[in-house]
Each structure stands twice: as C-alpha cells, then as structure tokens.
Motif scaffolding. Structure first.
Motif, PDB file in Angstrom:
ATOM      1  N   PRO A  55       0.810  -1.230   0.000  1.00 31.06           N
ATOM      2  CA  PRO A  55       0.000   0.000   0.000  1.00 31.06           C
ATOM      3  C   PRO A  55       0.839   1.275   0.000  1.00 31.06           C
ATOM      4  CG  PRO A  55      -0.761  -1.508   1.708  1.00 31.06           C
ATOM      5  CD  PRO A  55       0.506  -2.075   1.144  1.00 31.06           C
ATOM      6  N   TYR A  56       2.056   1.202   0.523  1.00 32.37           N
ATOM      7  CA  TYR A  56       2.883   2.403   0.606  1.00 32.37           C
ATOM      8  C   TYR A  56       3.697   2.657  -0.661  1.00 32.37           C
ATOM      9  CZ  TYR A  56       1.604   2.239   5.478  1.00 32.37           C
ATOM     10  OH  TYR A  56       0.888   2.228   6.634  1.00 32.37           O
ATOM     11  N   ARG A  57       3.880   1.649  -1.495  1.00 34.91           N
ATOM     12  CA  ARG A  57       4.656   1.841  -2.725  1.00 34.91           C
ATOM     13  C   ARG A  57       4.014   2.897  -3.610  1.00 34.91           C
ATOM     14  NH1 ARG A  57       5.170  -4.172  -4.400  1.00 34.91           N
ATOM     15  NH2 ARG A  57       5.714  -4.904  -2.350  1.00 34.91           N
ATOM     16  N   HIS A  58       2.699   2.838  -3.725  1.00 36.21           N
ATOM     17  CA  HIS A  58       1.975   3.801  -4.552  1.00 36.21           C
ATOM     18  C   HIS A  58       2.156   5.220  -4.000  1.00 36.21           C
ATOM     19  CE1 HIS A  58      -1.066   5.109  -7.370  1.00 36.21           C
ATOM     20  NE2 HIS A  58      -1.717   5.712  -6.392  1.00 36.21           N
ATOM     21  N   ALA A  59       2.046   5.385  -2.709  1.00 35.51           N
ATOM     22  CA  ALA A  59       2.211   6.707  -2.087  1.00 35.51           C
ATOM     23  C   ALA A  59       3.643   7.210  -2.266  1.00 35.51           C
ATOM     24  CB  ALA A  59       1.841   6.651  -0.619  1.00 35.51           C
ATOM     25  N   ILE A  60       4.612   6.329  -2.157  1.00 29.66           N
ATOM     26  CA  ILE A  60       6.010   6.726  -2.341  1.00 29.66           C
ATOM     27  C   ILE A  60       6.238   7.210  -3.764  1.00 29.66           C
ATOM     28  CG2 ILE A  60       8.377   5.842  -2.460  1.00 29.66           C
ATOM     29  CD1 ILE A  60       7.667   4.150   0.030  1.00 29.66           C
ATOM     30  N   MET A  61       5.640   6.534  -4.737  1.00 26.85           N
ATOM     31  CA  MET A  61       5.775   6.959  -6.127  1.00 26.85           C
ATOM     32  C   MET A  61       5.108   8.321  -6.349  1.00 26.85           C
ATOM     33  SD  MET A  61       7.774   4.858  -7.332  1.00 26.85           S
ATOM     34  CE  MET A  61       7.820   5.517  -8.973  1.00 26.85           C
ATOM     35  N   LYS A  62       4.027   8.599  -5.639  1.00 29.04           N
ATOM     36  CA  LYS A  62       3.378   9.909  -5.726  1.00 29.04           C
ATOM     37  C   LYS A  62       4.301  10.999  -5.164  1.00 29.04           C
ATOM     38  CE  LYS A  62      -0.642   8.588  -7.268  1.00 29.04           C
ATOM     39  NZ  LYS A  62      -1.263   9.048  -8.493  1.00 29.04           N
ATOM     40  N   VAL A  63       4.984  10.701  -4.064  1.00 28.92           N
ATOM     41  CA  VAL A  63       5.925  11.661  -3.483  1.00 28.92           C
ATOM     42  C   VAL A  63       7.083  11.899  -4.451  1.00 28.92           C
ATOM     43  CG1 VAL A  63       7.548  12.073  -1.595  1.00 28.92           C
ATOM     44  CG2 VAL A  63       5.283  11.147  -1.106  1.00 28.92           C
ATOM     45  N   VAL A  64       7.570  10.836  -5.075  1.00 31.38           N
ATOM     46  CA  VAL A  64       8.639  10.968  -6.067  1.00 31.38           C
ATOM     47  C   VAL A  64       8.154  11.834  -7.233  1.00 31.38           C
ATOM     48  CG1 VAL A  64      10.026   9.700  -7.763  1.00 31.38           C
ATOM     49  CG2 VAL A  64       9.803   8.835  -5.434  1.00 31.38           C
ATOM     50  N   GLY A  65       6.922  11.611  -7.684  1.00 31.02           N
ATOM     51  CA  GLY A  65       6.356  12.420  -8.763  1.00 31.02           C
ATOM     52  C   GLY A  65       6.255  13.886  -8.390  1.00 31.02           C
ATOM     53  N   LEU A  66       5.866  14.163  -7.146  1.00 31.67           N
ATOM     54  CA  LEU A  66       5.796  15.543  -6.673  1.00 31.67           C
ATOM     55  C   LEU A  66       7.190  16.174  -6.641  1.00 31.67           C
ATOM     56  CD1 LEU A  66       4.120  17.870  -5.539  1.00 31.67           C
ATOM     57  CD2 LEU A  66       4.372  16.843  -3.276  1.00 31.67           C
ATOM     58  N   ALA A  67       8.187  15.412  -6.221  1.00 30.59           N
ATOM     59  CA  ALA A  67       9.561  15.922  -6.198  1.00 30.59           C
ATOM     60  C   ALA A  67      10.048  16.237  -7.622  1.00 30.59           C
ATOM     61  CB  ALA A  67      10.490  14.906  -5.525  1.00 30.59           C
TER      62      ALA A  67
END
Length: 116
Positions: A5-17
């Motif tokens: 479940p956290y992989r998707h959120a981590i990828m969103k944070v990477v996208g924001l960066a």
C-alpha cells in the motif's frame, strides 16, 4: 521491502519531487519568455497546464494515503478527476499552435513569433 500500500504513495511523493524540480529548472526560462507578456488564450492555456499539477498531485497524494471518511474520499476523487480533465485539455490545446506552426509557411511563423 516496502509494503504494497505504501509503494503507490512513495511513487506519488517521487512524482511531486520531480514536478517541483522541473518547475525550478524551468522557472528562469518561464519568467523571461512568458511573464510580462499580454494575457491571451494561449497564455491562459499555458498557465492552466503548468500550474494545475501543483494542486492535483498533492491532492492525489492525500487521496493515495487513504482519507478517513467516504465523504472525504469522494470529494478528493472528484477534485482529482476534474483537475486531470482540465489540465489534460489545456496541455493538448497548448500543443495545437505549435503543430500548426510546424506545418505553416515561414511568413506565418515569423508573424506568430513576433506577435503581429
């Protein structure tokens, strides 16, 4: 390994960066090429396409982290959906004048670039 479940959120944070990084490296060119010009339809499309991700991506990140209620979940989903629609339309329309210019005569290109 990171739980699923956290992989998707981590990828969103990477996208924001990446979004913030892209904005930072293009800011100087954006200031010199677009700021200070008169407001017209193309500039409005550019602004919408350029800045809606700064609302869409954080809201999508909040949505990905799991809102606490179904009402909040539905509201976030609707916001994300409409911002995606508006930013996609603006980005696609923003490319239309470029496609036209590539296929037009040099006189039309010169006139468009010089603002006449």
């Amino acid at each position: 390994m990171i739980p699923s479940p956290y992989r998707h959120a981590i990828m969103k944070v990477v996208g924001l960066a990446v979004l913030v990084f892209d904005y930072c490296i293009k800011l100087e060119a954006e200031i010199s090429l677009t700021w200070g010009r008169k407001w017209d339809f193309i500039r409005i499309l550019f602004v919408v396409a350029r800045y809606t991700p700064f609302v869409d991506v954080p809201v999508d990140l909040i949505y990905s982290l799991g809102p606490t209620s179904s009402h909040v979940c539905l509201s976030l989903y609707q916001v994300i959906s409409w911002f995606n629609v508006f930013s996609t339309i603006a980005a696609e329309c923003n490319g239309c004048p470029s496609a036209f210019l590539v296929q037009s005569s040099p006189d039309i290109q010169r006139s468009f670039l010089l603002g006449h």
